[in-house]
Every structure is written in structure tokens, then in C-alpha cells.
Design a protein around this motif. Structure first.
Motif, PDB file in Angstrom:
ATOM      1  N   TYR A 120       2.326 -64.031 -47.273  1.00  0.00           N
ATOM      2  CA  TYR A 120       1.271 -63.261 -46.615  1.00  0.00           C
ATOM      3  C   TYR A 120       0.358 -64.130 -45.744  1.00  0.00           C
ATOM      4  N   GLU A 123       0.577 -65.957 -40.666  1.00  0.00           N
ATOM      5  CA  GLU A 123      -0.213 -65.973 -39.430  1.00  0.00           C
ATOM      6  C   GLU A 123      -1.007 -67.266 -39.284  1.00  0.00           C
ATOM      7  N   LYS A 133       6.398 -65.570 -35.725  1.00  0.00           N
ATOM      8  CA  LYS A 133       5.375 -64.686 -36.287  1.00  0.00           C
ATOM      9  C   LYS A 133       5.636 -63.227 -35.919  1.00  0.00           C
ATOM     10  N   GLU A 134       6.098 -63.004 -34.703  1.00  0.00           N
ATOM     11  CA  GLU A 134       6.382 -61.635 -34.285  1.00  0.00           C
ATOM     12  C   GLU A 134       7.531 -61.048 -35.105  1.00  0.00           C
ATOM     13  N   ARG A 137       6.068 -60.129 -38.392  1.00  0.00           N
ATOM     14  CA  ARG A 137       5.227 -58.927 -38.277  1.00  0.00           C
ATOM     15  C   ARG A 137       6.094 -57.672 -38.233  1.00  0.00           C
ATOM     16  N   ARG A 138       7.193 -57.750 -37.537  1.00  0.00           N
ATOM     17  CA  ARG A 138       8.058 -56.581 -37.366  1.00  0.00           C
ATOM     18  C   ARG A 138       8.727 -56.183 -38.675  1.00  0.00           C
ATOM     19  N   THR A 140       7.125 -55.478 -41.141  1.00  0.00           N
ATOM     20  CA  THR A 140       6.228 -54.416 -41.598  1.00  0.00           C
ATOM     21  C   THR A 140       6.149 -53.278 -40.592  1.00  0.00           C
ATOM     22  N   THR A 141       6.026 -53.608 -39.319  1.00  0.00           N
ATOM     23  CA  THR A 141       5.830 -52.568 -38.306  1.00  0.00           C
ATOM     24  C   THR A 141       7.128 -51.868 -37.915  1.00  0.00           C
TER      25      THR A 141
END
Length: 658
Positions: A120, A123, A133-134, A137-138, A140-141
Motif C-alpha cells: 500500500y 506511491e 505506479k500506474e 494503480r490500475r 484497483t481502478t
């Protein structure tokens, strides 16, 4: 993506790798100044202090007695990297890459290990570039945007569940015909029960013991392939038998096609599917097993009118049983189009096909590797070499055993499989024709599948205990409805009311007691005992599945359908009472909180909810306003979600399901 292509795309030049490695290692030069590292060290120290016994799965009390901590072994199994410094994590990951022949990816594995250590906090990691990082992030998104190969694997696992469901249900229609073919229609009802229950006793008493050796010697894919091959052969075998005892033997061997598959497929999925969507896929096993049960009823109707030909007696029921050999063919084909579980050789190359980026593949492979090392370490340090005995001798583990056993037992005794296996005979005894009885069974099977979908959304929102509190009273009411509908004198009305009662019972079961037992059982045990605990729970499920299949025909004859259905309705009342007074909630709890929940004695748990009864009556029955809030039973219930997260609890791994 081919392995060669993946190797080219993932390769890092020597100079670039040295530069990246220097960047990572340079950050380790002044670890005392790393706030993230200090926080991690404080967390692991806090988590593992005051340990009563670091190998038996028991936790320890905080100084104020308010919080149950997990043992060092529990913390090690939950995240084996948490107790290591950042420099140790990097060096171990790079050593792993070298040993695996992936030296060109040392930098990738170093970054991946840091992400696995603190998932977690990515970042804040300077080692990761914006693309890394992207991608994280993806997760989750865009969590359902996964490689095609992963979805092929999910299809394979879902078909494995379909195989299981169809193996269980095709006997329903065959029960109407094979006793006449073999001349045993006037024999004891126990004979029909023995034939029906044979696969489930075989699963519980024989086949479950070959699951581990099959996985060890043949891998996950091999175990699934062999079990489906056995299922294929035994279904064909059942279609060509000439005596009832020959049919019995074929169904005993069918157990070896059911049990290893039912244990291996969920593990295979859990080891290959990303953690952030694993919970949703846990439900797929139950859902697609129900779909397979429905297909069994479709086959029963499809072959109902097939006449005997070429001197073959009972061709219709033979085709019903043999039709269950079709789904295993597709699983046998698809399973070797999927990569082996990442716990086996060529782990990275396998995971590379199932993840969107090299970083994600390296993270999951390396974390699995460290998890294996942690398991081996805990096993070596365990004081007792009899973890099965500890299921009943260690208080915290015993409470988990008790709770999971209850859930598995009530899944059978709630009456659902009585209808799944004998519905055609039940409808026929109510006055329906054979074809109408099979049609009513198909309607029931369709509802069983469709009503499983709500459980995907409610199991975490309402909780395991909450779903059972809803399901048991409804199932009891609808079974009593079905039981006393047999007294309706008019045939059409009688059949309609009995069918409606079984349908409503199914609608109450599928989103409640259907998905809860396997999910709950996987959460009931500490990580050090989860495998043996789940083995126990699954064996209980199969054993009582066999008991139910064996006893219902005799019970139906001795007690009449009204008495038999009332018997199972009473079991649901028992389930409601037990759930309210003795069953803890497990949804969304950390390992520390689960240890606290399962450390509350039965006496204290029952006493608390007895005292809380008037509160529920005033608030939910009489709808009184301003009812004072009742005292909480568990310490974590006093905290908000943000406060619970701030305490740094160790999240329980997502259950593998069944």
C-alpha cells in the motif's frame, strides 16, 4: 504472449540494470533515516511481541488485555517480507533472480519485492517509475482488465466446477429408471441410497487422501487432468453397467474424479489469479457448480424419451449418466493450454502470461516463493507434529474447527441436496408425471444457479453470520411449506405448492448457506493450520453429503415426505439458534481480529447474545427510537475502519474457496 517474446520485452540491458540496481541499493545506504523502514520495523515488533506460542497458531494479549495479537508464525505466513529490512528484501530478491536464471531481471525483482513488502506504500517508493505506479494503480481502478490467458484459466476452472455439478445431478433422473432395469424397485430403499451416496463417501473416506500426492507428483494441471479423466471414464462406465452393484462400483470410483478436482481447482485459481479479484472468483466455484447441476437436469430431460434399442435396456438413463462425461473433455483440453501454477517450475514465465506487466509478475512470483519458505520454516519450528490433533486441543483453533464444522454440516442438513438428488422422485410421489417431475427439477436447478449471483455482492456487505441469520429461518419456513403441501388433496394444486416450496427454499439457500461454508471455513483457521483445517472441513462436507444421500430414501419411506421434510426444517431452526448464540462473524477482519473473535469462549459468546436479545427486539421488532447502543463484544468493534487500519493489523489473505 510467447515465452520468447516475453523474454525479449522483459530483458534489461546490463548497464541499465546496474544503474537501476545502484539506485535501489543506494536508497538503502542510510536506512536509519528511512521513515517507511522505521515504521515497518516498529510494526513488526509491535505485531510479534508478547507471543505465547509462535508455532501453534495462538495469539497473545496486549498489556491491557484488550487486543489479541497474532503469533510470529502468523505474521510470517501472512507477509514473509514484513520482518525484513529493505536492503534484506532487495538482496534476497536479486539472489532469487540469479538462482532462477533470470539475472537480467534482478532490478525488476528488487522493485517487485519492495512492493510485495509494503503493497500500500508503492506511491512513496522512489525506485518505481511512473509506468510502474500506474500499473499498480490500475490493479484497483481497472481490476478486471487482465490478460486473455488469465481469463482462459478462469474458464477452465469454471468448467471444472460444471463437471462437479453435473456429476452430482444426472443421477436425479436416472433414479426414476435404473431400479426397474435391475429389478430392485421393490427392494429396500437403503439400496437406492447406497448407490446415490457412493461417490460422496468415496470422496470423504478414500479419494481425499490421494489429492496431495497427485498435486506433488503431477502438479496442479496434472491433478486436474487426471481427475477429469477419471470422471470421464467412470461416467461412461456407469452408462454401460449390467447390475446395480456394478453401478455402485463405478460411482465409488467417480469419487476419485470429484474429490481431487474439487480440492485442486480452487487452489490453482487462488495461486494464479491476482489477489484483488480473487475474492470474486472464490464465488465462481459455487456458482458454476450450480450451473453444472442445472445441466444435469437438462440432460435428464433431453434423454428422457429415448427408447430402448439394439437390445439395450434403459438406454435413456444410461445416456443421462454418460452425458456427464462431456464437460471433462473440455477441461482436459483447456487445462494444458493454461500455465502451471506459479508454485512450480518456470514460475516467472508462467506468471508472465497471467499479468499485465513484468513488475506484477515478478512481485507475485517472488511473494509466493517467500511464502513457501515461510511455510517450511513454520513447519520445522512447530512444537507439535500433529496439527490435526491441534484442531481439537488448542482453544483458539478448536473454536474455528467447531464453527467451520457447523457451517459444513448445516450446508447438508439444511435439506438442499435432498432436493438436488431426489427432486424428480419427490415430485413424482406428489402426483406429477415423470416428464413433469424432470421439468420441475430443471426449474429448481435454474433457480439454484441464478440465485447464486446475489451472493457475490452480499457475502461481504451483509457478512457470513448475517446471511445465515437470514437464510436459516426462510429455509425452515419453506421446508415446512413443502412438507405439509403433501396433504393437499387436489393433485395439480399439491404438485404446484410442493414445487413452489422447493423453489422458495432454493432461493433462500443459494445466496446464503450456499456460498458461506467454504468461505467461512477458510477464514476460521490460523494460517499455520489453514490447509489441515480446510481438509477437515471439506471431509465433513462430503461425509454428510453421503449420509444425506444414503438415508433420505429410507427416511422418506418411514416418516413419509411430510416427516422427512419437517426433519430438515427443524435442522434449520437449530442452525438459526446456533448461529445467533455461538457463530462469530469473520468478514473483513484482520488476522489479529480473527484471533480475538475466535478466542471468545462459547459461554461468553452465548451469554452476550442472550443479553442482547431485548435490544434487538426493541430496535428491530418494535422499531423504538432512541434505544441506547448495546455494549460491544469485541474490542475492534469500538473502532472505525480508519482507526483499525491505523493500528497496522495484518490482513488475512483472501480465501481460496472451494
Amino acid at each position: 504472449m510467447s515465452e520468447e517474446k516475453g523474454s525479449t520485452r522483459l530483458s534489461i540491458s546490463g548497464a541499465a540494470d546496474e544503474k537501476e540496481r545502484g539506485k535501489i541499493e543506494g536508497k538503502e545506504g542510510d536506512e536509519s533515516g528511512s521513515k517507511g523502514h522505521q515504521g515497518g520495523e516498529e510494526e513488526i515488533k509491535k505485531t510479534t511481541r508478547d507471543v505465547e506460542d509462535e508455532a501453534d497458531g495462538r495469539g497473545s494479549l496486549d498489556q491491557d488485555g484488550s487486543k489479541i495479537k497474532i503469533s510470529e508464525s502468523e505474521a510470517r505466513l501472512a507477509n514473509p517480507l514484513k520482518g525484513l529490512s529493505r536492503s534484506e528484501v532487495v538482496s534476497r530478491a536479486q539472489a532469487f533472480a540469479d538462482q532462477a536464471g533470470l539475472s537480467e531481471l534482478r532490478g525488476t525483482f528488487a522493485k517487485a519485492a519492495l512492493v510485495a513488502r509494503d503493497p500500500y506504500l508503492f506511491e512513496e517508493m522512489p525506485e518505481l517509475d511512473e509506468d510502474d505506479k500506474e500499473a499498480l494503480r490500475r490493479e484497483t481502478t481497472h481490476k478486471w482488465r487482465q490478460p486473455f490467458q488469465l481469463y482462459m484459466l478462469v474458464v477452465c476452472c469454471s468448467l471444472g466446477a460444471v463437471v462437479q455439478g453435473m456429476d452430482q445431478s444426472v443421477i436425479n433422473g436416472a433414479n426414476l429408471f435404473f431400479p426397474t432395469t435391475f429389478g430392485i424397485q421393490d427392494e429396500s430403499e437403503w439400496l437406492l441410497g447406497i448407490v446415490n451416496s457412493a461417490p460422496y463417501f468415496s470422496c470423504a473416506l478414500l479419494a481425499c487422501w490421494v489429492t496431495a500426492p497427485m498435486n506433488h507428483y503431477f502438479g496442479r494441471r496434472g491433478a486436474i487432468f487426471i481427475s477429469c479423466l477419471i470422471a470421464f471414464a467412470t461416467c461412461i462406465w456407469a452408462g454401460v453397467v449390467h447390475t446395480w452393484w456394478h453401478l455402485l462400483i463405478s460411482r465409488v470410483f467417480l469419487g476419485f474424479g470429484i474429490s481431487p478436482k474439487s480440492a485442486t481447482v480452487p487452489i490453482y485459481a487462488a495461486e494464479t489469479v491476482p489477489a484483488n479479484i480473487r475474492g470474486g472468483l472464490v464465488m465462481q466455484w459455487q456458482l458454476w457448480t450450480a450451473f453444472g447441476i442445472m445441466l444435469g437436469y437438462v440432460a435428464d430431460i433431453a434423454f428422457y424419451s429415448v427408447p430402448d434399442s439394439s437390445g439395450i435396456q434403459g438406454l435413456n438413463w444410461r445416456l443421462m449418466l454418460a452425458s456427464a462425461a462431456i464437460p471433462p473433455i473440455f477441461v482436459c483440453i483447456l487445462v494444458y493450454m493454461s500455465p502451471e501454477s506459479p508454485r512450480y517450475a518456470e514460475a516467472y514465465r508462467a506468471m508472465e502470461k497471467l499479468r499485465n506487466t513484468p513488475l506484477q509478475a515478478a512481485r507475485d512470483v517472488y511473494f509466493a516463493y517467500e511464502g513457501c519458505l515461510a511455510e517450511e520454516e513454520v513447519l520445522k519450528r512447530r512444537k507439535s507434529r500433529l496439527p490435526l490433533i491441534e484442531l481439537f486441543t488448542v482453544a483458539r483453533i478448536r473454536k474455528g474447527t467447531q464453527s467451520s464444522t457447523f457451517c459444513m454440516l448445516l450446508q447438508q442438513m439444511c435439506g438442499i441436496n435432498v432436493i438436488a438428488y431426489y427432486s424428480s422422485g419427490i415430485f413424482q410421489s406428489a402426483g406429477a408425471s415423470e416428464l413433469s417431475a424432470l421439468g420441475a427439477s430443471l426449474g429448481w436447478g435454474s433457480l439454484n444457479w441464478l440465485m447464486g449471483f446475489p451472493g457475490i455482492w452480499t457475502i461481504d456487505r451483509i457478512g457470513r453470520r448475517g446471511l445465515l441469520m437470514i437464510g436459516f429461518p426462510l429455509m425452515s419456513i419453506f421446508l415446512f411449506w413443502t412438507a405439509f403441501s403433501f396433504y393437499i388433496p387436489q393433485k395439480t394444486a399439491r404438485v404446484a405448492m410442493i414445487a413452489l416450496g422447493t423453489y422458495l427454499h432454493c432461493m433462500a439457500y443459494s445466496p446464503t448457506e450456499g456460498p458461506v461454508p467454504f468461505t467461512y471455513s477458510s477464514e476460521s483457521f490460523p494460517l499455520s493450520h489453514r490447509t489441515i483445517g480446510m481438509t477437515w472441513a471439506v471431509s465433513v462436507c462430503w461425509f454428510f453429503n453421503g449420509v444425506l444421500s444414503l438415508t433420505f430414501p429410507a427416511m422418506n419411506a418411514a416418516l413419509t415426505p411430510t416427516g422427512a421434510f419437517s426433519w430438515y426444517a427443524v435442522w434449520n431452526i437449530f442452525g438459526l439458534v446456533y448461529t445467533y448464540f455461538l457463530l462469530p462473524e469473520t468478514a473483513k477482519l484482520t488476522l489479529e481480529e480473527l484471533n480475538g473473535v475466535f478466542s471468545v469462549s462459547n459461554k461468553d459468546h452465548a451469554s452476550y447474545y442472550y443479553r442482547k436479545l431485548p435490544y434487538y427486539v426493541r430496535k428491530h421488532v418494535f422499531r423504538e427510537k432512541g434505544v441506547p447502543e448495546f455494549e460491544v463484544l469485541y474490542e475492534h468493534e469500538r473502532l472505525s475502519l480508519e482507526e483499525r487500519r491505523a493500528r497496522g493489523g495484518t490482513l488475512a489473505p483472501v480465501a481460496a474457496g472451494h
